[in-house]
Design an enzyme around this catalytic site. Structure first.
Site, short mmCIF file in Angstrom:
data_model
loop_
_atom_site.label_atom_id
_atom_site.label_comp_id
_atom_site.label_asym_id
_atom_site.label_seq_id
_atom_site.Cartn_x
_atom_site.Cartn_y
_atom_site.Cartn_z
N ARG A 1 0.81 -1.23 0.00
CA ARG A 1 0.00 0.00 0.00
C ARG A 1 0.84 1.27 0.00
O ARG A 1 0.60 2.18 -0.79
CB ARG A 1 -0.95 -0.01 1.21
CG ARG A 1 -2.25 -0.75 0.97
CD ARG A 1 -2.66 -1.52 2.18
NE ARG A 1 -1.71 -2.58 2.48
CZ ARG A 1 -1.70 -3.76 1.87
NH1 ARG A 1 -2.61 -4.04 0.98
NH2 ARG A 1 -0.79 -4.66 2.15
N THR A 2 1.83 1.36 0.88
CA THR A 2 2.60 2.60 0.97
C THR A 2 3.35 2.86 -0.33
O THR A 2 3.33 3.98 -0.86
CB THR A 2 3.58 2.54 2.16
OG1 THR A 2 2.84 2.32 3.37
CG2 THR A 2 4.35 3.84 2.29
N LYS B 1 25.62 -6.85 -2.57
CA LYS B 1 27.07 -6.87 -2.76
C LYS B 1 27.81 -6.26 -1.58
O LYS B 1 29.05 -6.24 -1.56
CB LYS B 1 27.44 -6.11 -4.03
CG LYS B 1 26.76 -6.62 -5.30
CD LYS B 1 27.10 -5.72 -6.48
CE LYS B 1 26.34 -6.12 -7.73
NZ LYS B 1 26.61 -5.20 -8.87
N ARG C 1 11.57 3.27 3.67
CA ARG C 1 10.87 2.34 4.57
C ARG C 1 11.89 1.34 5.08
O ARG C 1 12.66 0.77 4.29
CB ARG C 1 9.74 1.63 3.84
CG ARG C 1 8.86 0.75 4.75
CD ARG C 1 7.77 0.10 3.92
NE ARG C 1 6.86 -0.72 4.69
CZ ARG C 1 5.71 -0.29 5.20
NH1 ARG C 1 5.34 0.97 5.02
NH2 ARG C 1 4.92 -1.11 5.87
N HIS D 1 5.28 6.27 11.44
CA HIS D 1 4.71 6.12 10.10
C HIS D 1 3.88 7.40 9.85
O HIS D 1 2.65 7.35 9.77
CB HIS D 1 3.83 4.88 10.02
CG HIS D 1 3.63 4.36 8.63
ND1 HIS D 1 3.80 5.16 7.50
CD2 HIS D 1 3.27 3.14 8.15
CE1 HIS D 1 3.55 4.45 6.42
NE2 HIS D 1 3.24 3.22 6.78
#
Length: 311
Positions: free
Chosen positions: A57-58, A86, A107, A135
């Protein structure tokens, strides 16, 4: 009011007061009323996203918001397919994304990740959710949904049900609600999942009336808004602790027998079995519309960050 978001980092909801949030609400209102007026306003701008944990959703909400404004997006949501595999550092990954972008959404599962990103990057950073507590854009859209659908936030009786300890959407929302004057907050959870003391202290110091309870049925008739969150297995440090509380709550039509006709149910999604599917198409369910409002709020936020004046 002068645009309070221009070129600002969005790290925690406590960085913004009521006036700033209401400014954002007005911009979102304007977008809803005339979306075509904003359809090319960010042409040539690029939103970068660095998602170090799963999100649907975000991520899609921000992508949709940017593209509806005429901008473009670049980034990743699977770190295993980037140079991180890496051994590239978090800092270098962000610095490279900064080169390609005008604003970056981060996020991350770790507390403080977005704040660190803002310290090492010169481009505006938006916290798309980090750790257990922050959030901010979810809180912005949650508050806007209540404001848009009920006309106000002040004076409402709001119940928050589920994982109130680990769910960052809840922690962030509780902090955001202190900018308003709800009549009462009912914090409904098993004792194991009650909000952390610093959250409760913050509510008390902000003169927010709240009560900790275990049974939704004891207060359902009083509620104007019921905000439900799932009990999130991935947030628990101890699986034994999760097993004690999983499936603790389920909202069904039977649960709502004594609810007000005007009750609205919100959920940040995804939902599992904490809300019965039979509720989805009722007058109570607001969570799908809530997600739609999320696009408009994030459009308003991107506009306000990237343009000094928003008409």
């Amino acid at each position: 009011m002068k645009n309070p978001f221009y070129m600002k980092d969005i790290i925690t909801i406590t960085d913004f007061g009521r006036a700033e949030l209401e400014y954002l609400f007005r911009v979102a209102d304007n977008i809803i009323e005339d979306p075509l007026r904003f359809s090319d306003i960010l042409k040539g701008k690029i939103l970068g996203y660095a998602f170090f944990e799963p999100s649907t959703r975000t991520k899609l909400s921000f992508e949709s918001a940017m593209k509806r404004l005429g901008g473009q997006t670049v980034g990743f949501s699977e770190p295993s397919k980037t140079s991180i595999k890496k051994g590239e550092s978090f800092k270098d990954t962000l610095k490279m994304l900064e080169v390609y972008s005008d604003v970056i959404v981060v996020r991350h599962p770790a507390d403080g990740a977005a704040k660190y990103a803002a310290e090492v990057c010169n481009k505006p950073i938006i916290n798309g959710g980090d750790g257990k507590f922050q959030h901010p854009t979810q809180t912005m859209l949650d508050l806007y949904t209540i404001y848009r659908e009920l006309g106000h936030i002040d004076g409402l009786v709001i119940g928050i049900l589920g994982d109130l300890k680990y769910a960052r959407t809840v922690n962030s929302l509780l902090l955001g609600l202190t900018n308003f004057k709800p009549k009462k907050l009912y914090l409904i959870s098993p004792p194991l999942l009650r909000p952390r003391e610093f959250i409760l202290d913050f509510l008390s110091s902000s003169n927010i009336s709240f009560e900790l309870i275990e049974r939704l049925g004891d207060v359902i008739s009083e509620l104007d808004v019921l905000y439900v969150v799932r009990i999130q297995k991935e947030r628990f440090p101890d699986i034994m602790e999760y097993n004690k509380v999983k499936g603790a709550y389920r909202v069904s039509m039977r649960t709502l027998m004594d609810a007000k006709d005007s009750l609205k149910i919100l959920h940040p999604l995804p939902k599992l079995d904490e809300i019965a599917p039979e509720i989805d198409n009722t007058k109570y369910a607001l969570y799908y519309k809530q997600a739609q409002y999320g696009v408009f709020v994030r459009m308003a936020l991107l506009l306000s960050i990237l343009l000094e004046e928003v008409q």
